[in-house]
Write an enzyme that holds these catalytic residues in place. Structure first.
Site, short mmCIF file in Angstrom:
data_model
loop_
_atom_site.label_atom_id
_atom_site.label_comp_id
_atom_site.label_asym_id
_atom_site.label_seq_id
_atom_site.Cartn_x
_atom_site.Cartn_y
_atom_site.Cartn_z
N TYR A 201 0.87 -1.18 0.00
CA TYR A 201 0.00 0.00 0.00
C TYR A 201 0.91 1.23 0.00
O TYR A 201 1.67 1.43 0.95
CB TYR A 201 -0.89 0.02 1.24
N PRO A 293 -12.35 0.06 -1.06
CA PRO A 293 -11.59 -1.18 -1.12
C PRO A 293 -10.26 -1.15 -0.36
O PRO A 293 -9.60 -2.18 -0.25
CB PRO A 293 -11.35 -1.37 -2.61
#
Length: 390
Positions: A201, A293
């Protein structure tokens, strides 16, 4: 035709509920407005909590998952051109997540239901819900143009955000909470090896990016984009170039590129409709709530809803008690809101917001610096990521 439970929607939540009911000897019929091939062509997320895997184990639909799924004991946060590993298993007493595509979960459940003779009607047109505010609900629909009626004891709305189930409830009976984010995710699927064995991420000055995968040879990548962006404006080369700019030099150098086999833009929103029960109609999954998400909670929240709804229906049909269905909405929403909080927090932390002030940018940076320097903070992140208990 008559059944005990009419399930609207043949996505993973409807199929999972159908299999749990089948195992308990409770009859169900699933109505799906699209074709089987259309449902299986949907590209969705694929990070499964252990609770979700446990439910698939319970119904005997996890053989391929355990053979082909990728257990992950951690993931990485990338900011300031440095990667920081969140050691999920170490921080949560051995818990982990499994990467296995939602499409494959759906396929496994579909195949199992068909093998066991479960009734599923695909391409059911003009599905209409009746009488669910009383004691004799039923559903009408067209099957190949022929009018049909399905009488039932309860209706389970597992048909997604745009489905008929929630839309059938009077607006005055629902309270809706929503936040629409001022950006989306441009994602591609490509048959190239992942850049890392674990998800990354990334937060950069150009926006968010996510490096994910579906298998050792198929990768899923995302970059944050504006809500006015168009997919056809993004060539594969433009996407790969932009992704590299949002990664640290070492990761960017190791990125393998190739032609995309799917490319799409997904808007981001947080959404909850309360309550999740109206009479004999029960909502589950995206029919009741949406999460961005970022936290990988969509399918997993649907699975936890199904767990609670199955237990409530088991009590209703086998124990002849309405205590479970009376508590269903409150019980499910307690977990839903915790997942909404986590997904909102991680989205707010990792994305670049339009007109974000220098102060707000520094707050994001301070939060990230604190997060990776505190074992307690990382443990809280890990606990939420692997999934709160049911």
């Amino acid at each position: 035709m008559r059944t005990q439970v009419a399930i609207i929607g043949a996505g993973p939540s409807g199929l999972l509920l159908g299999q749990l009911l089948h195992q308990a000897g409770i009859d169900s019929v699933i109505l799906e407005r699209k074709s089987r091939d259309y449902v299986l062509a949907r590209i969705r997320a694929g990070v499964l909590e252990q609770g979700t895997v446990g439910l698939l184990d319970k119904v005997g639909a996890s053989g391929r998952l355990h053979a082909e799924g990728l257990p992950h004991d951690g993931f990485e946060l990338l900011f300031g051109e440095r990667r920081h590993r969140i050691a999920l298993s170490e921080l949560t007493g051995g818990r982990h997540v499994t990467v296995y595509g939602q499409t494959e979960v759906t396929r496994d459940l579909m195949d199992q239901r068909a093998a066991q003779g479960g009734k599923t009607v695909f391409e059911a047109d003009d599905v209409t819900l009746h009488g669910f505010d009383g004691t004799s609900p039923y559903v009408t629909y067209l099957d190949g143009g022929v009018p049909r009626r399905l009488d039932c004891d309860v209706i389970a709305g597992c048909d997604g955000y745009h489905g008929v189930a929630r839309a059938s409830i009077p607006a005055s009976a629902l309270r809706v909470f929503e936040r629409v984010y001022p950006f989306g995710w441009l994602g591609i699927l490509a048959d190239v090896p992942p850049v890392s064995d674990e998800l990354i991420y990334a937060r950069s000055q150009r926006g968010f990016a996510l490096c994910s995968m579906r298998s050792p040879t198929r990768s899923r990548y995302y970059v944050q984009c504006g809500t006015d962006e168009r997919v056809d404006a993004w060539s594969d080369q433009r996407f790969w170039d932009e992704l590299r700019r949002r990664l640290d030099p070492e990761t960017a150098e190791g990125l393998t590129t190739g032609p995309s086999i799917e490319k799409s833009i997904a808007p981001l929103r947080s959404f909850v409709a309360e309550p999740m029960r109206f009479g004999r109609l029960f909502l589950a999954g995206d029919a009741a709530h949406i999460v961005p998400p970022t936290g990988a909670k969509g399918l997993n929240l649907a699975a936890s809803d199904v767990h609670y709804l199955f237990e409530a229906l088991r009590e209703l049909f086998l124990d002849h008690s309405e205590a479970g269905i009376d508590a269903y909405s409150q019980t499910a929403l307690a977990r839903v809101w915790k997942a909404e909080r986590f997904s909102w927090w991680l989205t707010s932390l990792m994305h670049l917001f339009p007109e974000q002030s220098p102060f707000e940018q520094r707050m994001q940076q301070a939060e990230l610096d604190y997060l990776v320097s505190s074992e307690h903070a990382m443990a809280a992140l890990a606990e939420n990521y692997v999934g709160l208990p049911y």
